[in-house]
Design an enzyme around this catalytic site. Structure first.
Site, PDB file in Angstrom:
ATOM      1  N   GLN A   1      45.601  35.212  44.274  1.00 50.46           N
ATOM      2  CA  GLN A   1      44.706  35.808  43.283  1.00 50.46           C
ATOM      3  C   GLN A   1      43.714  36.732  43.982  1.00 50.46           C
ATOM      4  O   GLN A   1      42.650  36.303  44.420  1.00 50.46           O
ATOM      5  CB  GLN A   1      43.965  34.731  42.493  1.00 50.46           C
ATOM      6  CG  GLN A   1      43.180  35.328  41.361  1.00 50.46           C
ATOM      7  CD  GLN A   1      42.569  34.286  40.452  1.00 50.46           C
ATOM      8  OE1 GLN A   1      42.721  33.092  40.623  1.00 50.46           O
ATOM      9  NE2 GLN A   1      41.851  34.757  39.459  1.00 50.46           N
ATOM     10  N   PHE A   2      44.077  38.014  44.069  1.00 49.52           N
ATOM     11  CA  PHE A   2      43.235  38.982  44.767  1.00 49.52           C
ATOM     12  C   PHE A   2      41.878  39.138  44.105  1.00 49.52           C
ATOM     13  O   PHE A   2      40.907  39.546  44.746  1.00 49.52           O
ATOM     14  CB  PHE A   2      43.934  40.336  44.905  1.00 49.52           C
ATOM     15  CG  PHE A   2      43.914  41.178  43.662  1.00 49.52           C
ATOM     16  CD1 PHE A   2      42.940  42.160  43.503  1.00 49.52           C
ATOM     17  CD2 PHE A   2      44.852  41.001  42.659  1.00 49.52           C
ATOM     18  CE1 PHE A   2      42.910  42.942  42.364  1.00 49.52           C
ATOM     19  CE2 PHE A   2      44.830  41.778  41.527  1.00 49.52           C
ATOM     20  CZ  PHE A   2      43.863  42.750  41.374  1.00 49.52           C
ATOM     21  N   THR A   3      41.761  38.778  42.819  1.00 51.63           N
ATOM     22  CA  THR A   3      40.494  38.963  42.117  1.00 51.63           C
ATOM     23  C   THR A   3      39.379  38.057  42.646  1.00 51.63           C
ATOM     24  O   THR A   3      38.210  38.260  42.300  1.00 51.63           O
ATOM     25  CB  THR A   3      40.642  38.748  40.594  1.00 51.63           C
ATOM     26  OG1 THR A   3      41.096  37.425  40.345  1.00 51.63           O
ATOM     27  CG2 THR A   3      41.617  39.769  40.011  1.00 51.63           C
TER      28      THR A   3
END
Length: 149
Positions: free
Chosen positions: A78-80
């Site tokens: 999850q790059f966020t």
């Protein structure tokens, strides 16, 4: 490297209406990889997660690790987690590692968890995923390999 670790009774991840990973009692782990991360960060995060004592013992005290209870892991990229919202209203993702380099570290992290002997499931790197989480407690722990929080 950042991780959001949720103690769950169950969790599953779906891509294109197909379940690709599913666990029962254990941890749902959302993983963010920064542009500065390397194998030292993998070691730190994996050891922290495997050693977290957040499962109850016979006295109902959070004193047991996922290894003690033989729990399961669902690891989802999850790059966020590296979204910077300090300025404006639109997150800036400049600190997130992208592409093949991030995928490589993610896969190395998965391999590290698989060596623990626990059941390890995962999402699909870079895909749009639907994640169902039945949080137990609720217990949610935030980890950062750079110790920013």
């Amino acid at each position: 490297m950042r991780a959001i670790v949720q103690r769950v009774n169950s969790s599953r991840v779906t891509v294109n209406e197909e379940i690709i990973g599913e666990i029962s009692k254990g941890f749902n782990v959302l993983i963010g990889i920064s542009k500065d991360d390397n194998e030292d960060d993998i070691k730190y995060i994996s050891e922290k997660i495997l050693g977290l004592r957040v499962f109850e013992d016979e006295d109902d005290k959070m004193n047991l690790s996922i290894q003690d209870v033989k729990g399961e892991l669902l690891i989802i990229s999850q790059f966020t987690l590296y979204g910077d919202c300090r300025k404006g209203r639109r997150p800036n993702f400049m600190n997130a590692m992208g592409g093949d380099e991030a995928r490589e570290l993610y896969e190395k992290l998965l391999d590290t968890f698989k060596k623990s002997g626990l059941k390890v499931e995962c999402g699909e790197f870079g895909a749009h995923m639907i994640v169902d989480i039945v949080n137990d407690g609720p217990v949610t722990i935030m980890l950062d390999s750079k110790k920013e929080f």
